[in-house]
Each structure stands twice: as structure tokens, then as C-alpha cells.
Design a protein around this motif. Structure first.
Motif, short mmCIF file in Angstrom:
data_model
loop_
_atom_site.label_atom_id
_atom_site.label_comp_id
_atom_site.label_asym_id
_atom_site.label_seq_id
_atom_site.Cartn_x
_atom_site.Cartn_y
_atom_site.Cartn_z
N SER A 129 0.69 -0.68 0.18
CA SER A 129 -0.42 0.00 0.22
C SER A 129 0.59 1.39 0.42
O SER A 129 2.16 0.99 0.30
CB SER A 129 -1.11 0.41 1.09
OG SER A 129 -1.17 0.82 1.84
N LEU A 130 0.01 2.63 -0.58
CA LEU A 130 1.06 3.54 -0.82
C LEU A 130 1.07 4.04 0.72
O LEU A 130 1.58 5.21 1.10
CB LEU A 130 0.93 4.42 -1.30
CG LEU A 130 0.82 4.34 -2.80
CD1 LEU A 130 -0.66 5.45 -3.67
CD2 LEU A 130 1.51 4.79 -3.73
N GLU A 165 4.56 3.68 2.25
CA GLU A 165 5.88 4.55 1.65
C GLU A 165 6.02 5.59 2.49
O GLU A 165 4.96 6.28 2.63
CB GLU A 165 4.94 4.40 0.17
CG GLU A 165 5.56 2.81 -0.85
CD GLU A 165 5.58 3.15 -1.54
OE1 GLU A 165 5.58 4.05 -2.72
OE2 GLU A 165 4.65 2.21 -3.12
N ARG A 168 4.41 9.13 2.44
CA ARG A 168 3.83 9.53 0.93
C ARG A 168 2.55 9.83 0.66
O ARG A 168 2.85 10.83 0.05
CB ARG A 168 3.73 8.40 -0.07
CG ARG A 168 3.99 8.64 -1.65
CD ARG A 168 4.78 8.34 -2.31
NE ARG A 168 5.72 7.98 -2.19
CZ ARG A 168 7.41 8.11 -2.74
NH1 ARG A 168 6.66 9.05 -3.10
NH2 ARG A 168 7.92 7.49 -2.45
N VAL A 169 1.50 9.47 1.53
CA VAL A 169 0.34 9.90 1.33
C VAL A 169 -0.33 11.10 2.06
O VAL A 169 -1.35 11.74 1.46
CB VAL A 169 -1.07 8.99 1.74
CG1 VAL A 169 -0.49 7.30 1.10
CG2 VAL A 169 -0.56 8.59 3.33
#
Length: 105
Positions: free
Chosen positions: A23-24, A27, A51-52
Motif C-alpha cells: 500500500s502507498l 511508503e 507518501r500519502v
């Protein structure tokens, strides 16, 4: 169990250790924080951005630098990371002098 730090659905959610799933939310961007005139010792420091939620960086809860506080995404307020969002790598076996003022090493 092996896991990876996972950002929450909203920026202010506490990160949680979860099984890797690609999943993002799992990250993280590692941004180098360059030295400055105000804080000369920060040249080897980094900010950890989900990242999100790239407008946030990991820092102590409520930006209060102390022991025994949660590490949560805190806003960068449209600018660079603040000093409370700086992190330094410490390598295994490396001796580090801990700050005496309750700051983050």
C-alpha cells in the motif's frame, strides 16, 4: 512477526506497525535536512514523510520533545520540516551522547 510502519487514512492518525501489503500508506519519503546557520549540527538529519500525506513529517506528538511521547505525523505548515521533525541515523554499536536537555538525539 515482521511489519512495516503504516500511515493512517488521515494525516493525524497514529502510524501503526502492519504486515507489508504494498500500500502507498506503507511508503515513506526520506528527505535530507541540510545544515543551517541556526542549527549547525543538523547536516546529517532527515525528515520522514508519509507518501500519502507529504505535507506532514514524523515528529513527537504535539511537537513536544520529551521521552515517552508518541511519534505522529505533524504538519510542516507549507514550509520545510521544523527542528522537532529532524531525525539522525544511529548505527548499531555507535556510541552517542544523549542530550541533557530532553531533546531528540
Amino acid at each position: 512477526m515482521s511489519g512495516i510502519n503504516t500511515a493512517g487514512a488521515t494525516a493525524k492518525d497514529y502510524p501503526r506497525l502492519r504486515e507489508p501489503d504494498g500500500s502507498l500508506h506503507q511508503e515513506w519519503i526520506i528527505r535530507r535536512v541540510h545544515g543551517s546557520g541556526q542549527v549547525a549540527h543538523d547536516a546529517d538529519s532527515y525528515a520522514l514523510l508519509p507518501r500519502v500525506h507529504p505535507e506532514y513529517a514524523l515528529g513527537p506528538q504535539n511537537n513536544y520533545v520529551s521521552n515517552n511521547v508518541y511519534v505522529v505525523p505533524t504538519s510542516m505548515w507549507g514550509g520545510p520540516p521544523s527542528i522537532s521533525q529532524y531525525w539522525k541515523p544511529v548505527f548499531r554499536g555507535e556510541k552517542r551522547d544523549l542530550p541533557t536537555n530532553g531533546g531528540i538525539a
